[in-house]
Write a protein that holds these residues in place. Structure first.
Motif, mmCIF file in Angstrom:
data_model
loop_
_atom_site.group_PDB
_atom_site.id
_atom_site.type_symbol
_atom_site.label_atom_id
_atom_site.label_comp_id
_atom_site.label_asym_id
_atom_site.label_seq_id
_atom_site.Cartn_x
_atom_site.Cartn_y
_atom_site.Cartn_z
ATOM 1 N N SER A 204 5.173 -34.202 67.443
ATOM 2 C CA SER A 204 4.331 -33.063 67.836
ATOM 3 C C SER A 204 5.196 -31.898 68.294
ATOM 4 C CB SER A 204 3.367 -33.488 68.955
ATOM 5 O OG SER A 204 2.520 -34.514 68.535
ATOM 6 N N ARG B 264 -1.440 -40.030 58.449
ATOM 7 C CA ARG B 264 -1.717 -38.755 59.122
ATOM 8 C C ARG B 264 -0.439 -37.914 59.202
ATOM 9 N NH1 ARG B 264 -3.363 -40.632 63.630
ATOM 10 N NH2 ARG B 264 -5.586 -40.830 63.067
ATOM 11 N N ASN C 243 -2.441 -27.745 69.768
ATOM 12 C CA ASN C 243 -3.125 -27.909 68.483
ATOM 13 C C ASN C 243 -2.449 -28.995 67.659
ATOM 14 O OD1 ASN C 243 -4.884 -27.406 66.310
ATOM 15 N ND2 ASN C 243 -3.454 -25.936 65.412
ATOM 16 N N THR C 244 -1.105 -28.967 67.620
ATOM 17 C CA THR C 244 -0.372 -29.980 66.852
ATOM 18 C C THR C 244 -0.618 -31.367 67.431
ATOM 19 O OG1 THR C 244 1.348 -28.348 66.358
ATOM 20 C CG2 THR C 244 1.927 -30.657 66.038
ATOM 21 N N SER D 208 5.736 -28.360 66.347
ATOM 22 C CA SER D 208 5.417 -27.122 67.088
ATOM 23 C C SER D 208 6.595 -26.142 66.996
ATOM 24 C CB SER D 208 5.110 -27.451 68.548
ATOM 25 O OG SER D 208 3.985 -28.291 68.646
ATOM 26 N N ALA E 293 -3.086 -32.371 69.210
ATOM 27 C CA ALA E 293 -4.477 -32.807 68.981
ATOM 28 C C ALA E 293 -4.656 -33.273 67.546
ATOM 29 C CB ALA E 293 -5.427 -31.655 69.297
ATOM 30 N N THR E 294 -3.979 -32.618 66.610
ATOM 31 C CA THR E 294 -4.103 -33.016 65.203
ATOM 32 C C THR E 294 -3.525 -34.401 64.981
ATOM 33 O OG1 THR E 294 -3.950 -30.701 64.509
ATOM 34 C CG2 THR E 294 -3.502 -32.383 62.844
ATOM 35 N N LEU E 295 -2.328 -34.655 65.558
ATOM 36 C CA LEU E 295 -1.682 -35.940 65.332
ATOM 37 C C LEU E 295 -2.329 -37.074 66.130
ATOM 38 C CD1 LEU E 295 2.090 -34.881 65.276
ATOM 39 C CD2 LEU E 295 0.642 -35.488 63.342
ATOM 40 N N TYR F 237 0.098 -34.305 57.392
ATOM 41 C CA TYR F 237 0.365 -33.144 58.240
ATOM 42 C C TYR F 237 1.702 -32.492 57.853
ATOM 43 C CZ TYR F 237 0.539 -30.213 62.408
ATOM 44 O OH TYR F 237 0.599 -29.140 63.249
ATOM 45 N N SER G 81 1.754 -29.731 55.235
ATOM 46 C CA SER G 81 1.309 -28.378 55.590
ATOM 47 C C SER G 81 2.487 -27.438 55.865
ATOM 48 C CB SER G 81 0.374 -28.452 56.813
ATOM 49 O OG SER G 81 1.090 -28.935 57.943
ATOM 50 N N SER H 60 -5.550 -36.930 67.193
ATOM 51 C CA SER H 60 -7.020 -36.844 67.076
ATOM 52 C C SER H 60 -7.642 -36.507 68.421
ATOM 53 C CB SER H 60 -7.595 -38.163 66.539
ATOM 54 O OG SER H 60 -7.076 -38.456 65.260
#
Length: 684
Positions: free
Chosen positions: A596, A626, A542-543, A600, A545-547, A630, A633, A549
């Motif tokens: 990432s 980005r 998930n991390t 995580s 994919a977020t960083l 991020y 969060s 895209s």
């Protein structure tokens, strides 16, 4: 005298020629004879009077000399009695010194065997010297320390102690020069004490000792202060806060922390070395010997004078007897002359005018001179008789003395020969005893007393016993060198071995426990590591994919069979790419992969503070934006401190800190809260 007699005969011849007839000549001759006899009688009476006076003077002088000799002899008797007493005391003290009387058993044993015990110097009381005024104070300070034995090294002390143990000969206190450490009074306190009233000296300075043993005095007496009176001791004790020994000349002592000792003690000075008393008595003996020699010389001189006066008195007495006889003889002759004169003239001879007066007067004058010379001659003869008598007496004395000296020399030589034999025997016996004692100590580590207490074996046949001893000695010699301390060494080594065995068991048990703990920790670590990797792998896709895209990533083991020694690798699939090796990624992509994984891990195990140093430097502007968004969060659980120069990162921070140098060489920090800055901007 001979010339005067010739003159007298000549005058008488002249007178005879001038005489008229025989009768007148005889009358005149009788008158002259009478006058001559009267002169002689008068001379004898004067001589007798002088002799009696000399006799009285001699007796008076003789009595005086006799009294002086009596007084000197009385004084000599006193000196000789005192010398006899001193010699007796010296013998007692010497015997006491050599027998070590009054010492503790252990001290006595060590001193008696110091010749075979290396490094033993002697007791404190043998080494120190103390002035008479300080003896009581020093005796109070040292007390039983007088019997402490000074030794060179601690190893010498060990040998002496082992010797005492082996012979069960008591104990002793030793002062090894290589281990004792003196405790001195600080200089500031010493200065204050020295300025106090009644101060006499510090103990280690009042007592004298050889310089090479000064450490002993410093150890025993450096903290002892000698003062005059009790009141002054109290003042100094208060000054030092009762930290040191304060001792008066009378023996009162104030100990550290305030304890006080005092009163009357007998024989305090007996603690000092007997050698000091021996030295005093020897000095006194030398003084008395000198006085005795001087008085003996005086007695001898006076005795010679007495002998001389006695001889002179004896001669005077003889002369008095002879003078009385001569006077009686002259009186008889004078009486006969007067009787004959009366027959011839019918008149008394009463000193009428005589014929031939001038010649008679000359004759009478000559007779007077002859009488005077005869008196002088008799006096000289008297003195010569005295000297002859003394010479004869001296010759007899010399003869007797020579005989006595010869006899004494013969006796002295005999005694000397006997003494030589006895001395040789004594030396042999002493050497034999010393050699036997040394063999006892060296071969058996026993003193004579300890060996004497052993059970005595009955020897029926001395020859067989000696042969048996020789056989046993040869057998012992055949065994080689024997370590007589092996048993003691075995006990010591066995004790160490058992100690090591116990310690080794403890170590083995500890190792076993540690291995068990390590095994348990390894299991726990493997489980925790797997869990963390598993949790990270759940958050990583998930991390990533977020960083990125899109795409996916996971962590894999390089050696799955050995987790503890295994490394980890990252398997990624960026969107639109197929990557088999991370080295194929660009610098920015590698940074994004690392971030990432980091994010995580933070999701799985949040931590309070994270410091990042230009981690986004390789990223382009879009990825920086980005990354920064991020990152926000995670700020609810983790605080981030970022070192950066990228605008996108700084725009998303809450507070900025910058360093500036408005003045050269002066660095200044500047803080800006972006939220407050935005509010101020919006307000404007």
């Amino acid at each position: 005298m001979a010339q005067l007699k010739v003159d007298k005969i000549s005058l008488e011849g002249q007178k005879s020629k001038a005489e008229v007839d025989d009768k007148e000549f005889r009358v005149s001759e009788l008158k002259g004879k009478a006058r001559e006899l009267e002169i002689k009688l008068d001379a004898e009476e004067q001589k007798l009077s002088k002799l009696l006076a000399d006799k009285g003077e001699r007796k008076k002088q003789l009595d005086q000399y006799s009294h002086e000799r009596y007084e000197i002899n009385t004084k000599l008797d006193g000196i000789r009695k005192e010398l006899a007493k001193i010699e007796s005391n010296l013998e007692v003290l010497a015997s006491k010194k050599h027998s070590y009387e009054g010492l503790f058993e252990g001290v006595k044993t060590v001193l008696e065997n110091r010749s075979v015990l290396p490094g033993i110097i002697g007791t404190v009381q043998e080494l120190v010297q103390v002035n008479e005024d300080h003896k009581v104070a020093v005796a109070t300070a040292l007390q039983n320390a007088f019997q402490n034995i000074v030794a060179k090294t601690a190893m010498d002390v060990k040998k002496a102690i082992d010797f005492l143990k082996t012979n069960k000969a008591g104990s002793a206190t030793f002062l090894p020069l290589d281990t004792i450490k003196p405790n001195f009074i600080p200089n500031e306190m010493r200065f204050a004490i020295q300025k106090s009233a009644g101060f006499i000296g510090f103990g280690n300075e009042v007592v004298k000792i050889d310089k090479k043993y000064q450490t002993v005095l410093d150890f025993l007496l450096a903290t002892n202060v000698i003062v005059k009176t009790y009141e002054e001791a109290l003042e100094i004790a208060k000054l030092t806060n009762y930290r040191y020994h304060i001792i008066t000349l009378e023996g009162e002592r104030i100990a550290p922390y305030g304890a006080i000792t005092g009163g009357s003690k007998k024989n305090r000075n007996n603690l000092f070395s007997e050698s000091n008393k021996i030295k005093e008595l020897e000095n006194k003996k030398v003084q008395l010997d000198s006085e005795e020699t001087k008085l003996v010389a005086e007695v001898s001189s006076i005795s010679e004078q007495i002998e001389l006066y006695r001889e002179a008195s004896s001669e005077i007495q003889s002369a008095i007897g002879a003078s009385k006889q001569a006077s009686d003889q002259i009186e008889r002759e004078l009486k006969e002359v007067k009787a004959e004169f009366q027959i011839l003239t019918g008149k008394e001879l009463d000193g009428e005018e005589q014929s031939f007066k001038s010649i008679d007067e000359q004759i009478i004058a000559v007779i007077k001179q002859i009488s005077a010379k005869e008196t002088t001659k008799e006096e000289i003869d008297q003195k010569m008789n005295v000297l002859r008598s003394l010479k004869e007496g001296s010759s007899e004395k010399v003869t007797k003395l020579n005989l006595s000296i010869s006899e004494d020399r013969r006796m002295a030589q005999a005694l000397k020969d006997e003494y030589g034999k006895l001395n040789t025997n004594a030396v042999l016996l002493t050497e034999k005893q010393r050699s036997a004692s040394e063999r006892l100590v060296q071969n058996y580590n026993l003193t004579f007393e300890a060996a004497n207490q052993l059970e005595q074996a009955n020897v029926d046949n001395e020859q067989e016993t000696r042969e048996r001893i020789n056989i046993l000695r040869n057998e012992i010699k055949a065994l080689g060198n024997v370590n007589v301390e092996a048993i003691a060494e075995y006990e010591e080594e066995n004790e160490r071995y058992q100690n090591y065995v116990t310690q080794s068991g403890d170590v083995v048990a500890a190792i076993k426990n540690l291995k068990t703990v390590i095994t348990d920790m390894d299991v726990e670590m493997v489980e925790q590591f797997k869990k963390i990797i598993k949790d990270v792998n759940q958050a990583l896709p998930n991390t990533f994919a977020t960083l990125f895209s899109g795409g996916t990533a996971s962590i894999i083991y390089t050696n799955p069979d050995d987790i503890l020694n295994s490394g980890i690798d990252i398997k990624i699939s960026p969107p639109g790419k197929k990557i088999s090796n991370l080295n194929l990624l660009s610098g920015g992509e590698k940074s994004m992969v690392a971030l990432s994984v980091l994010f995580s891990i933070l999701k799985v195990k949040p931590i309070p503070l994270v410091i990042l140093d230009e981690v986004e430097a390789p990223l382009d502007i879009a990825n920086v934006e980005r990354f920064a968004k991020y990152l926000k969060s995670f700020t609810k659980e983790t605080q981030f401190m970022i070192v950066t120069h990228r605008m996108g990162t700084m725009e998303n921070c809450d507070i900025l800190f910058g360093a500036t140098m408005q003045q050269k060489g002066v660095t200044k920090l500047v803080q800006v809260k972006l939220i407050e800055a935005k509010k101020m901007t919006n307000a404007n």
